[in-house]
Motif scaffolding. Structure first.
Motif, PDB file in Angstrom:
ATOM      1  N   UNK A   1       0.841  -1.197   0.000  1.00  0.00           N
ATOM      2  CA  UNK A   1       0.000   0.000   0.000  1.00  0.00           C
ATOM      3  C   UNK A   1       0.876   1.248   0.000  1.00  0.00           C
ATOM      4  N   UNK A   2       0.575   2.176  -0.887  1.00  0.00           N
ATOM      5  CA  UNK A   2       1.324   3.425  -0.962  1.00  0.00           C
ATOM      6  C   UNK A   2       2.558   3.372  -1.834  1.00  0.00           C
ATOM      7  N   UNK A   3       2.928   2.168  -2.343  1.00  0.00           N
ATOM      8  CA  UNK A   3       4.102   2.070  -3.223  1.00  0.00           C
ATOM      9  C   UNK A   3       3.812   2.724  -4.570  1.00  0.00           C
ATOM     10  N   UNK A   4       4.866   3.185  -5.211  1.00  0.00           N
ATOM     11  CA  UNK A   4       4.777   3.776  -6.553  1.00  0.00           C
ATOM     12  C   UNK A   4       5.467   2.847  -7.546  1.00  0.00           C
ATOM     13  N   UNK A   5       5.122   3.022  -8.809  1.00  0.00           N
ATOM     14  CA  UNK A   5       5.710   2.186  -9.850  1.00  0.00           C
ATOM     15  C   UNK A   5       6.289   3.076 -10.946  1.00  0.00           C
ATOM     16  N   UNK A   6       7.470   2.705 -11.429  1.00  0.00           N
ATOM     17  CA  UNK A   6       8.086   3.390 -12.562  1.00  0.00           C
ATOM     18  C   UNK A   6       7.660   2.688 -13.845  1.00  0.00           C
ATOM     19  N   UNK A   7       7.080   3.446 -14.762  1.00  0.00           N
ATOM     20  CA  UNK A   7       6.652   2.870 -16.047  1.00  0.00           C
ATOM     21  C   UNK A   7       7.485   3.458 -17.167  1.00  0.00           C
ATOM     22  N   UNK A   8       7.967   2.563 -18.021  1.00  0.00           N
ATOM     23  CA  UNK A   8       8.749   2.934 -19.196  1.00  0.00           C
ATOM     24  C   UNK A   8       8.025   2.400 -20.431  1.00  0.00           C
ATOM     25  N   UNK A   9       7.673   3.282 -21.342  1.00  0.00           N
ATOM     26  CA  UNK A   9       6.984   2.870 -22.561  1.00  0.00           C
ATOM     27  C   UNK A   9       7.739   3.436 -23.746  1.00  0.00           C
ATOM     28  N   UNK A  10       8.145   2.573 -24.655  1.00  0.00           N
ATOM     29  CA  UNK A  10       8.921   3.030 -25.813  1.00  0.00           C
ATOM     30  C   UNK A  10       8.773   2.076 -26.982  1.00  0.00           C
ATOM     31  N   UNK A  11       9.029   2.615 -28.173  1.00  0.00           N
ATOM     32  CA  UNK A  11       9.117   1.820 -29.395  1.00  0.00           C
ATOM     33  C   UNK A  11      10.584   1.488 -29.614  1.00  0.00           C
ATOM     34  N   UNK A  12      10.892   0.204 -29.787  1.00  0.00           N
ATOM     35  CA  UNK A  12      12.264  -0.221 -30.016  1.00  0.00           C
ATOM     36  C   UNK A  12      12.485  -0.380 -31.520  1.00  0.00           C
ATOM     37  N   UNK A  13      13.487   0.330 -32.019  1.00  0.00           N
ATOM     38  CA  UNK A  13      13.832   0.287 -33.443  1.00  0.00           C
ATOM     39  C   UNK A  13      15.223  -0.298 -33.637  1.00  0.00           C
TER      40      UNK A  13
ATOM     41  N   UNK B   1      16.553   1.610 -37.958  1.00  0.00           N
ATOM     42  CA  UNK B   1      15.469   2.482 -38.403  1.00  0.00           C
ATOM     43  C   UNK B   1      14.117   1.821 -38.517  1.00  0.00           C
ATOM     44  N   UNK B   2      14.033   0.498 -38.294  1.00  0.00           N
ATOM     45  CA  UNK B   2      12.773  -0.231 -38.451  1.00  0.00           C
ATOM     46  C   UNK B   2      12.155  -0.492 -37.079  1.00  0.00           C
ATOM     47  N   UNK B   3      10.913  -0.071 -36.839  1.00  0.00           N
ATOM     48  CA  UNK B   3      10.279  -0.362 -35.547  1.00  0.00           C
ATOM     49  C   UNK B   3       9.973  -1.849 -35.429  1.00  0.00           C
ATOM     50  N   UNK B   4      10.436  -2.470 -34.349  1.00  0.00           N
ATOM     51  CA  UNK B   4      10.265  -3.909 -34.167  1.00  0.00           C
ATOM     52  C   UNK B   4       9.350  -4.255 -33.001  1.00  0.00           C
TER      53      UNK B   4
END
Length: 261
Positions: A133-145, A148-151
């Motif tokens: 309870x009360x903990x926080x979460x780190x979120x990382x959202x990204x497109x990996x290329x 030059x090609x998004x995979x």
């Protein structure tokens, strides 16, 4: 191109539905190099006029090729031959980062960041990461290329105790965790089929509804503590996942359960 869309050769009686015949003509032209990646196709009304087929038939053939990833449609621009993507075979017996995996292949890596921030955890993050309870979460959202090609689209969640500063992650999350003595040593990974929604398909440069791979991974420290919960979407036309199977004592086949990170 004129020969490809010639009305000659369409067989109403014996070669299958007309849209499949047109679909095969276009697919063969792409496979043989007569249509190159980036080449544009005539508008549907023009293809219908050239072939003598109905616009409904032409549209059905084009949509089938878009769904297969052979063609791509760009709103306001038209229909084009899709870029060729080199298929990559990924072993499921190694726990490596995307950056490490591409470096081993001699390929460049780029991250297009969508989000890096601290949040209140969602219920599935609380369960996966063992948060209180009360903990926080780190979120990382990204497109990996790569080259030059998004995979892939990668959505990683970590306890804020592990990653209090999400903006510190630049190229490789695992490199940062290793610097802090928090690199995972094993993981459980589940792979399932998925049809990409419009938003994710746009990020990956493919048509909505095409096949993708949904990968959910939970990674652990040597102590057994969960350090990372990641949900990723990979392009189905770019990856083959492979695992080596061995005969276990007693004659039953088995496989290692340590997987890619």
């Amino acid at each position: 191109m004129n020969q490809m869309f010639s009305p000659d050769g369409f067989d109403v009686a014996g070669s299958g539905p007309l849209y499949l015949q047109l679909q095969r003509r276009i697919a063969d032209a792409v496979a043989e190099g007569r249509l190159a990646p980036g080449d544009s196709l005539p508008a549907e009304r023009d293809m219908a006029a050239m072939t003598g087929l109905s616009r409904v038939t032409v549209r059905k053939a084009v949509q089938a090729l878009v769904a297969q990833g052979v063609l791509v449609q760009k709103r306001g621009s038209g229909t084009f031959v899709a870029a060729r993507v080199e298929r990559l075979e990924q072993a499921l017996s190694l726990l490596t980062s995307f950056t490490e995996d591409m470096a081993r292949r001699g390929r460049s890596v780029e991250s297009v960041w969508l989000s890096r921030a601290l949040h209140a955890p969602a219920p599935e993050e609380v369960m996966a990461l063992g948060l209180g309870a009360g903990d926080r979460v780190a979120r990382l959202e990204r497109v990996r290329r790569s080259d030059g090609v998004p995979l892939a689209i990668e959505r990683a969640s970590l306890s804020a105790q592990v990653l209090p500063d999400p903006m510190a992650v630049e190229a490789s999350l695992y490199a940062l965790l290793e610097e802090r003595g928090l690199r995972p040593v094993r993981a459980v990974q589940r792979i399932s089929a998925a049809n990409l929604g419009a938003k994710d398909a746009d990020l990956l440069g493919v048509a909505p509804g095409v096949a993708g791979l949904r990968i959910e991974r939970v990674s652990y420290l040597p102590s057994g503590r969960v350090v990372e919960f990641t949900r990723s979407l990979y392009r189905g036309d770019a990856y083959d996942f492979a695992v080596e199977l061995k005969l276990a004592p007693g004659g039953e086949a088995t496989d290692g359960r340590t997987t890619k990170g």
